[in-house]
Design a protein around this motif. Structure first.
Motif, PDB file in Angstrom:
ATOM      1  N   GLY A  27       0.821  -1.205   0.000  1.00 61.51           N
ATOM      2  CA  GLY A  27       0.000   0.000   0.000  1.00 61.51           C
ATOM      3  C   GLY A  27       0.852   1.250   0.000  1.00 61.51           C
ATOM      4  N   CYS A  28       0.704   2.067   1.044  1.00 65.78           N
ATOM      5  CA  CYS A  28       1.491   3.293   1.139  1.00 65.78           C
ATOM      6  C   CYS A  28       2.645   3.145   2.128  1.00 65.78           C
ATOM      7  N   TRP A  29       3.021   1.893   2.439  1.00 64.52           N
ATOM      8  CA  TRP A  29       4.043   1.657   3.456  1.00 64.52           C
ATOM      9  C   TRP A  29       5.254   0.917   2.892  1.00 64.52           C
ATOM     10  N   LEU A  30       6.430   1.359   3.326  1.00 60.87           N
ATOM     11  CA  LEU A  30       7.697   0.705   3.020  1.00 60.87           C
ATOM     12  C   LEU A  30       8.276   0.158   4.320  1.00 60.87           C
ATOM     13  N   SER A  47       5.075   6.279 -10.108  1.00 64.85           N
ATOM     14  CA  SER A  47       4.840   5.028 -10.838  1.00 64.85           C
ATOM     15  C   SER A  47       3.983   4.043 -10.053  1.00 64.85           C
ATOM     16  N   LEU A  48       3.588   4.430  -8.829  1.00 67.94           N
ATOM     17  CA  LEU A  48       2.818   3.531  -7.970  1.00 67.94           C
ATOM     18  C   LEU A  48       1.529   4.208  -7.505  1.00 67.94           C
ATOM     19  N   ASN A  49       0.744   4.696  -8.455  1.00 69.08           N
ATOM     20  CA  ASN A  49      -0.499   5.380  -8.117  1.00 69.08           C
ATOM     21  C   ASN A  49      -1.464   4.493  -7.340  1.00 69.08           C
ATOM     22  N   SER A 265       1.222   0.989 -16.051  1.00 67.37           N
ATOM     23  CA  SER A 265       1.206  -0.457 -15.777  1.00 67.37           C
ATOM     24  C   SER A 265       0.447  -0.772 -14.496  1.00 67.37           C
ATOM     25  N   GLY A 266       0.311   0.218 -13.628  1.00 65.78           N
ATOM     26  CA  GLY A 266      -0.447   0.045 -12.405  1.00 65.78           C
ATOM     27  C   GLY A 266       0.311  -0.594 -11.265  1.00 65.78           C
ATOM     28  N   LEU A 391      -2.593   7.076  -4.835  1.00 62.11           N
ATOM     29  CA  LEU A 391      -3.970   7.570  -4.967  1.00 62.11           C
ATOM     30  C   LEU A 391      -4.927   6.739  -4.117  1.00 62.11           C
ATOM     31  N   THR A 392      -4.546   5.516  -3.802  1.00 61.61           N
ATOM     32  CA  THR A 392      -5.399   4.598  -3.052  1.00 61.61           C
ATOM     33  C   THR A 392      -5.280   4.775  -1.541  1.00 61.61           C
TER      34      THR A 392
END
Length: 421
Positions: A27-30, A47-49, A265-266, A391-392
């Motif tokens: 998700g939004c976490w590393l 590149s990671l919308n 590419s998503g 974006l998610t």
């Protein structure tokens, strides 16, 4: 870190700002190798919308791989390519009444820009491409000639030619389009009639400068009047980043050529395409090619991203809600820290905040990282803090990241207040 310092080239850059070893992401976490968690406001430079390892995209990819689906198909026909073209036409082009053919280029954004510039020159028989101050289009020689940033241009090693630079909207108070019109009709202006005009609607690396709808309509009208092709580089601003799938949608213009990469590419897989009006498709077979223009894994995840997120308006509504959330915090920060923050920049979830200097922006970004956030700067002096979360991202997650930013801004603001006193 020893192996990186010994064996990796000095050209590396992001890792210099974020000197930890990441092992996984969701998700939004590393997550680092020590399982320390960082919220990601960089998103692979756009590149990671749809976030890291998006479950729906991952499942589609794993299923495809498990069935021994084609991986590299060059430009041969495959089921994965067919599915992508069908989904892209059904959910993206047709609802917007856009009639484009799709060219699959090498998998980088700069390759798509190279193809677009080559095609414009081939179709028109002209050489000159008009570009804009603070524009960024890539680091291969053709795209680099269209890029304004001197740091990148300085690495070319040869003179960069074939382009004419004009002021972007609101650049130094100059009406660049008025200048452009005057030069086009003056035989002594020194500008060769362009094959095309190339621009970003929102300049990502250039500092989140936004072209207004009025300005874009003026530019489009000039191009149509003088038979100049209009190319929109939507590599960073596209795929929903500005609030609509294409950044130019709110203006009502229809570019002749559009370049897409990064989040098309998503899933963060390499993929790039050029959209071109059918009458411009003057390529000979293989005239512009690349071994990896048939990345079928990217086609699979791109198809799933489009059908999952762009089949209705729910996702766009989510983007607008998160946009408002970011905007409110930016406006609040401007009021709270006027000694270090100057103004808001950007549009949609491609927003940022201009600082009084690049040094201040750098200190805020560094403080954010110390508090477990990955965020970068942009602009000619790296003076813009750039909010680039997926974006998610959920409302709660976004709030966590924005809180880290506000805390960092407060800490840096206090430092500069003490210096001033």
């Amino acid at each position: 870190m020893d192996i990186f310092d010994k064996k990796e080239s000095n050209v590396k850059s992001y890792c210099n700002s974020f000197p930890v070893v990441f092992s996984r992401a969701k998700g939004c976490w590393l997550y680092t190798e020590n399982n320390e968690r960082y919220i990601d406001f960089l998103s692979g430079a756009g590149s990671l919308n749809y976030g890291h390892n998006n479950d729906q995209l991952k499942d589609a990819l794993l299923n495809y791989i498990s069935q021994d689906g084609v991986t590299n198909g060059l430009d041969m026909y495959t089921e994965a390519k067919k599915a992508f073209l069908t989904a892209f036409n059904t959910h993206i082009l047709s609802p917007r009444e856009l009639d484009y053919k799709v060219q699959f280029t090498g998998p980088t954004g700069t390759n798509a820009v190279e193809a677009a510039m080559k095609l414009a020159r081939k179709v028109t028989g002209r050489n000159n491409i008009v570009t804009f101050t603070n524009g960024f289009h890539g680091c291969t020689l053709g795209a680099l000639s269209a890029t304004g940033n001197q740091h990148h241009r300085g690495g070319s090693g040869i003179p960069l030619s074939g382009t004419t630079r004009l002021p972007f909207e609101d650049y130094a108070g100059i009406d660049g389009l008025k200048l452009f019109e005057a030069m086009l009709v003056d035989n002594s202006s020194g500008i060769d009639l362009p094959a095309a005009v190339l621009l970003e609607v929102v300049q990502g690396e250039g500092g989140l400068n936004v072209a207004s709808n009025t300005w874009l309509k003026r530019l489009s009208a000039i191009c149509q009047k003088h038979d100049i092709l209009l190319i929109v580089d939507d590599i960073q601003a596209g795929c929903g980043r500005t609030g609509t799938f294409f950044s130019f949608e709110p203006s009502g213009i229809t570019p002749d050529i559009v370049t897409l990469s990064k989040s098309i590419s998503g899933y963060g897989l390499p993929m790039a395409i050029v959209l071109l009006k059918p009458e411009l498709d003057k390529w000979s077979p293989g005239e512009h090619n690349g071994t990896f223009r048939g990345n079928n894994h990217a086609f699979v995840t791109a198809t799933k991203a489009i059908t999952t997120y762009w089949g209705d308006h729910d996702f766009q509504h989510h983007i607008h809600q998160r946009t408002d959330q970011i905007s409110q915090v930016i406006q609040s920060a401007l009021v709270q820290f006027p000694n270090i923050l100057v103004r808001s920049k950007g549009r949609g979830m491609m927003q940022g905040i201009e600082c009084a200097s690049g040094d201040i922006a750098g200190k805020i970004a560094q403080t954010c990282f110390q508090n477990n956030m990955v965020i970068e700067t942009a602009g000619p002096e790296d003076e813009v803090i750039k909010f680039f979360c997926p974006l998610t991202i959920t409302e709660s997650e976004l709030q966590q990241g924005l809180h880290i930013f506000l805390s960092a801004a407060e800490q840096v603001s206090q430092t500069y207040t003490r210096k001033a006193s």
